[in-house]
Design a protein around this motif. Structure first.
Motif, PDB file in Angstrom:
ATOM      1  N   LYS A  10       0.835  -1.206   0.000  1.00  0.00           N
ATOM      2  CA  LYS A  10       0.000   0.000   0.000  1.00  0.00           C
ATOM      3  C   LYS A  10       0.868   1.253   0.000  1.00  0.00           C
ATOM      4  O   LYS A  10       0.613   2.195  -0.754  1.00  0.00           O
ATOM      5  N   ILE A  15      -1.544  -0.962  -4.584  1.00  0.00           N
ATOM      6  CA  ILE A  15      -2.879  -1.521  -4.396  1.00  0.00           C
ATOM      7  C   ILE A  15      -3.721  -1.411  -5.670  1.00  0.00           C
ATOM      8  O   ILE A  15      -4.332  -2.396  -6.077  1.00  0.00           O
ATOM      9  N   VAL A  18      -2.442  -4.148  -8.044  1.00  0.00           N
ATOM     10  CA  VAL A  18      -2.780  -5.501  -7.581  1.00  0.00           C
ATOM     11  C   VAL A  18      -4.268  -5.776  -7.757  1.00  0.00           C
ATOM     12  O   VAL A  18      -4.655  -6.846  -8.214  1.00  0.00           O
ATOM     13  N   GLU A  19      -5.097  -4.809  -7.403  1.00  0.00           N
ATOM     14  CA  GLU A  19      -6.545  -5.003  -7.503  1.00  0.00           C
ATOM     15  C   GLU A  19      -7.059  -4.891  -8.935  1.00  0.00           C
ATOM     16  O   GLU A  19      -8.084  -5.466  -9.266  1.00  0.00           O
ATOM     17  N   GLY A  20      -6.340  -4.173  -9.792  1.00  0.00           N
ATOM     18  CA  GLY A  20      -6.808  -3.952 -11.150  1.00  0.00           C
ATOM     19  C   GLY A  20      -6.281  -4.936 -12.180  1.00  0.00           C
ATOM     20  O   GLY A  20      -6.682  -4.891 -13.332  1.00  0.00           O
ATOM     21  N   GLY A  90      -6.122 -10.394  -7.195  1.00  0.00           N
ATOM     22  CA  GLY A  90      -6.037  -9.451  -6.093  1.00  0.00           C
ATOM     23  C   GLY A  90      -5.664 -10.075  -4.765  1.00  0.00           C
ATOM     24  O   GLY A  90      -5.559  -9.387  -3.761  1.00  0.00           O
ATOM     25  N   LYS A  91      -5.453 -11.389  -4.744  1.00  0.00           N
ATOM     26  CA  LYS A  91      -5.122 -12.092  -3.506  1.00  0.00           C
ATOM     27  C   LYS A  91      -3.651 -12.491  -3.518  1.00  0.00           C
ATOM     28  O   LYS A  91      -3.126 -12.936  -4.545  1.00  0.00           O
TER      29      LYS A  91
END
Length: 120
Positions: A10, A15, A18-20, A90-91
């Motif tokens: 973060k 983030i 990773v999430e996208g 995302g994990k």
């Protein structure tokens, strides 16, 4: 350790990456292990997003990890580094050793399918 890594990710501003992205490899600049993880995933037709972190970031994470182990008096398992770190859907999957382990046990392809990274 996972919480520590996520805080550092973060702080590094990763983030959204990773999430996208369906599959992300976060690794040291110029590390051959990044290439190993990338090739394994590409052979399964999953094309990861690559992100290289600075040596300062790697040093900070390694120091924190070893400090935690020292405080637990776990001197036998001090490590130099745990990069690359792989995220799927995302994990956090973990390092290259965890990626290989889930591949050998047959869990990687279903994980990639669930993340919509492959369509086999």
């Amino acid at each position: 350790m996972e919480q520590l890594l996520m805080v550092a990710i973060k702080e590094e501003g990763l983030i959204p990456i990773v999430e996208g992205s369906m599959v992300v490899i976060v690794g040291r600049r110029g590390c051959d292990m990044n290439f190993v993880a990338q090739r394994l995933l590409e052979r399964l037709k999953a094309y990861p997003t690559m992100y290289e972190v600075s040596e300062e970031f790697v040093a900070r994470m390694t120091l924190m990890r070893n400090l935690g182990r020292t405080l637990r008096e776990d001197y036998k398992t001090l490590v130099a580094s745990f990069f690359p770190v792989i995220f799927i859907g995302g994990k956090l999957v973990g390092g290259l050793d965890q990626l290989i382990d889930i591949h050998v046990t047959g869990k990687l392809i279903p994980m990639l399918k669930e993340a919509c990274a492959i369509w086999l």
